[in-house]
Design an enzyme around this catalytic site. Sequence first.
Site, PDB file in Angstrom:
ATOM      1  N   THR A 168      38.239  37.655  41.379  1.00 15.52           N
ATOM      2  CA  THR A 168      37.966  37.447  42.814  1.00 15.52           C
ATOM      3  C   THR A 168      39.198  37.323  43.474  1.00 15.52           C
ATOM      4  O   THR A 168      40.229  37.197  43.005  1.00 15.52           O
ATOM      5  CB  THR A 168      37.139  36.251  43.206  1.00 15.52           C
ATOM      6  OG1 THR A 168      36.221  35.856  42.283  1.00 15.52           O
ATOM      7  CG2 THR A 168      36.674  36.162  44.573  1.00 15.52           C
ATOM      8  N   THR A 218      36.985  30.875  43.208  1.00 18.14           N
ATOM      9  CA  THR A 218      36.873  31.661  42.217  1.00 18.14           C
ATOM     10  C   THR A 218      36.577  31.456  40.725  1.00 18.14           C
ATOM     11  O   THR A 218      36.707  30.261  40.509  1.00 18.14           O
ATOM     12  CB  THR A 218      38.171  32.703  42.284  1.00 18.14           C
ATOM     13  OG1 THR A 218      38.405  33.697  41.135  1.00 18.14           O
ATOM     14  CG2 THR A 218      39.458  31.727  41.943  1.00 18.14           C
ATOM     15  N   GLY A 221      30.723  32.896  38.966  1.00 19.85           N
ATOM     16  CA  GLY A 221      30.068  32.771  40.146  1.00 19.85           C
ATOM     17  C   GLY A 221      28.695  31.903  39.954  1.00 19.85           C
ATOM     18  O   GLY A 221      28.307  31.489  41.179  1.00 19.85           O
TER      19      GLY A 221
END
Length: 295
Positions: A168, A218, A221
Site C-alpha cells: 500500500t 499498511t 488488510g
Amino acid sequence: MKHMKPVIIAHGGAGGVNHPLRRARGLIRACRIGYGMLMQGSSSLDAVEQAIMELEDVSIFNAGRGSSLNLEGVPEMDASIMTSDMKFGAVAVITDVRYPIQVARLVMEKTDHLVLGGKNAVRFARIMGIPKYNCVTQEKKRAWQWMRKKLRSAYFEKLPDLAEYYGTIGVVAIDRHGFITAGTSSGGITMRLPGRIGDTPSPGAGTYADKNGGVGATGHGEEILRHLLSFRAAQFMARAPAPIAGEKVIAFANKYKCRCGLIGIDKKGRIMCVNNTRAMSWCYIKNGRMHIFRW
Ligand code: GLY
C-alpha cells in the site's frame, strides 16, 4: 488561528523492501513535493492528495500504476482520504483510473456518500472528468503470470503467507493551521479474489483522522480491517504522544498477529512510524529535515 510547523510522512508499504532505491526515490520526491506545498501555505488535504498521486505514478509501489493484479489479472484498486474535521471519501475495487486518490477526494467533496465501489465508481470518475487509464504494467503482468503458475488452482487458495503479497502507499500531513489529512491508496493483495475489498477504503481501518491525529495503515488488510487499526492508533494518540501511541498499537497488533505498519502525525506534529513486518519503507520531513528508512 493555530500556527503549526508543517510535517509530512509517507510510506511505501510494509510487505518488505525490494528495490529500496526506487522506493526511496519515490518517497523522497513525494514528501518533498508535499512539504513544499505545505510550506507555501497549501492545506494538508492538497499536499496529501498530490504526494499520493506522485506515489501512485511510481510503478514499484502497489498503488495506481504499480497496482498488483487480482486472480483474473485485473488491477482493482482501493483508496481513501480523511481529514481531521472527519470528512472522508473512498473508492473500492476501482479500475481504469490513473489516480484512485483523486476519485476518493471527489467522492468526499462532490457526493453525499463515503465510499463508491466497482464499475459505478469508474462511472462517477468519468462524470467528474477523470480519463480512462490502463494501470497494468509489464512488471506486474510478469509477477502475475509467475504467481498464477505457482498457485495452480483456478480459484484462490488460502495463501501460506499473505504478508508476501500485500502493499500500500500512504501519506499523512499537518499544515500550518494544524489541519491534518491522511490518505491511503492500494492495489490490494496479489491474487485476491475479484471484488475483494481491503482495509484501505474503510474509515478507521486503512485511514483515519480526527482532532487528535491522522493515521495510515499498511499490511494485511483483512486483519487491519477486523481490528480498525488506524482508529485504534488515533485513540491512543488522544492520550499519548504519537511515538508512544505507535508502540501501543503495534503491541496490540502483535497480540492479534496482525502484520502491519502504521504512519501518523498527532495534533502537535509528532510522528508515528512503526511496523511489525520484515521491513517498511517510509520517509518524513519535519522542521525542514528529511528522515528516511535504512536499507
Ligand atoms: N493493506 C492493503 C490491503 O490489504 O489491501
